[in-house]
Scaffold this active site. Structure first.
Site, PDB file in Angstrom:
ATOM      1  N   CYS A  99     -10.582 -64.620  12.402  1.00 26.74           N
ATOM      2  CA  CYS A  99     -11.943 -63.909  13.106  1.00 26.74           C
ATOM      3  C   CYS A  99     -12.986 -65.112  13.278  1.00 26.74           C
ATOM      4  CB  CYS A  99     -12.335 -62.930  12.166  1.00 26.74           C
ATOM      5  SG  CYS A  99     -11.211 -61.595  11.888  1.00 26.74           S
ATOM      6  N   HIS A 154     -18.102 -62.153  11.723  1.00 22.45           N
ATOM      7  CA  HIS A 154     -18.524 -61.292  10.185  1.00 22.45           C
ATOM      8  C   HIS A 154     -19.361 -62.553   9.406  1.00 22.45           C
ATOM      9  CE1 HIS A 154     -15.197 -63.287   8.056  1.00 22.45           C
ATOM     10  NE2 HIS A 154     -14.519 -63.297   9.089  1.00 22.45           N
TER      11      HIS A 154
END
Length: 331
Positions: A305, A289
């Site tokens: 992440c 992301h």
């Protein structure tokens, strides 16, 4: 033959500060940056230890070659080294992350300008800007949009630039007025080759994307997990893509943010927890992301992440194929 190391490049502060007259230093003019060469860097390095024009041009050309340096800021650093390593890998050059004459001669086959001028538009100044974004997720959940703070922040990301460099190149510019002409970098277009495999290298702090023939499509600096919330291991698959995603906060599954102990939905926006793009992975709660702080890529930790700049995440999202692109996590 090796010419110099990134670590020896010295400080660029003097070259990046505006002059007393309110104009940017002459060394940072459009013409000076576009004409900067490796030989110019060597000569200046011995003279005063500063070479902002060369470093800005170097970073722009690496960005255009899809070897992302993260934010283009005119300073040496780890992300520039990573970009040089990626470019050397792409071109079959000796890989060490150090600038040398051979690498530079291949890179400047791209003879396009590194800098250009841009006229700020009505759309630029009438964006959905947000004055203040609270740190607390409970307060953020009450908002509708986590947008850029102002046109300067938006324009910096549009041109892959550090906001401070944008302001240094344009001292006194009114970024909130349409018709204002500013000096900006000239990054390249998103590649068009589809990505079959992504390798996330935890130790290198880097993401490298390959096509189905094993050729590198792009490489980006990345913030990958932390000791408390490590990223996955092994191989996963891209599940889905979401532009301007909301973020589901669950302290039982994610992490503890402040005193928030309930599930919250954080609104979308480029300054949200996952930036402007979410590439969902087959391991629940994990993804690739964007970020609200591009200057901190691989200089801070993520919550498990893979964090990229917003523009790098957006470019990658155009090339992956849900259900087909695999992501390998390398220790």
């Amino acid at each position: 033959m090796k010419i110099l190391s990134i670590a020896a490049m010295g400080t660029l502060l003097a070259a990046l500060l505006p002059s007393a007259s309110g104009a940017a230093p002459a060394s940072l003019s459009k013409e000076a940056i576009n004409a900067a060469t490796f030989d110019d860097w060597q000569a200046r390095q011995g003279a005063d230890g500063t070479a902002a024009p060369f470093l800005i041009r170097l970073q722009v050309l690496l960005d255009r070659a899809h070897a992302s340096p993260g934010v283009i800021d005119g300073f040496p650093g780890d992300n520039t080294q990573k970009a040089i390593r990626a470019y050397e890998m792409m071109r079959g050059l000796p890989v060490d992350g150090e600038p040398d004459a051979d690498m530079w001669n291949v890179l400047v086959v791209d003879e396009g300008e590194a800098m250009t001028t841009y006229e700020i538009t009505e759309d630029d100044v009438s964006g959905r800007y947000v004055d203040t974004i609270p740190d607390d997720y409970g307060e953020r959940a009450k908002m509708d949009w986590l947008g850029y703070h102002d046109p300067a922040e938006m324009l910096a990301e549009k041109f892959h630039m550090d906001e401070e460099l944008l302001k240094t190149l344009n001292p006194g510019a009114d970024f909130a007025t349409a018709g204002t002409t500013i000096l900006v970098t000239k990054p390249g277009e998103v590649p068009t080759t589809k990505v079959a495999r992504i390798v996330v290298d935890k130790s290198a702090g880097r993401l490298v994307a390959y096509d189905d023939k094993g050729e590198i499509v792009l490489a980006d600096p990345a913030t990958i997990g932390s000791d408390e919330t490590p990223s996955p291991s092994g191989t996963v698959t891209v599940n889905a893509i979401a532009a301007d995603p909301t973020y589901s906060y669950n302290p039982k599954k994610n992490f503890q943010q402040g005193d928030n102990d309930k599930v919250l939905t954080i609104p979308p926006g480029p300054n949200g927890p996952v930036g402007s793009m979410w590439i969902d992975l087959s391991k629940p709660t994990y993804g690739i992301h964007g970020t609200a702080k591009p200057d901190l890529i691989d200089k801070s930790q993520s919550h498990g992440c893979v964090r990229l700049t917003n523009w790098d995440a957006e470019a990658l999202a155009q090339l992956v194929e849900p259900g087909q692109t695999v992501v390998e996590f390398k220790e």
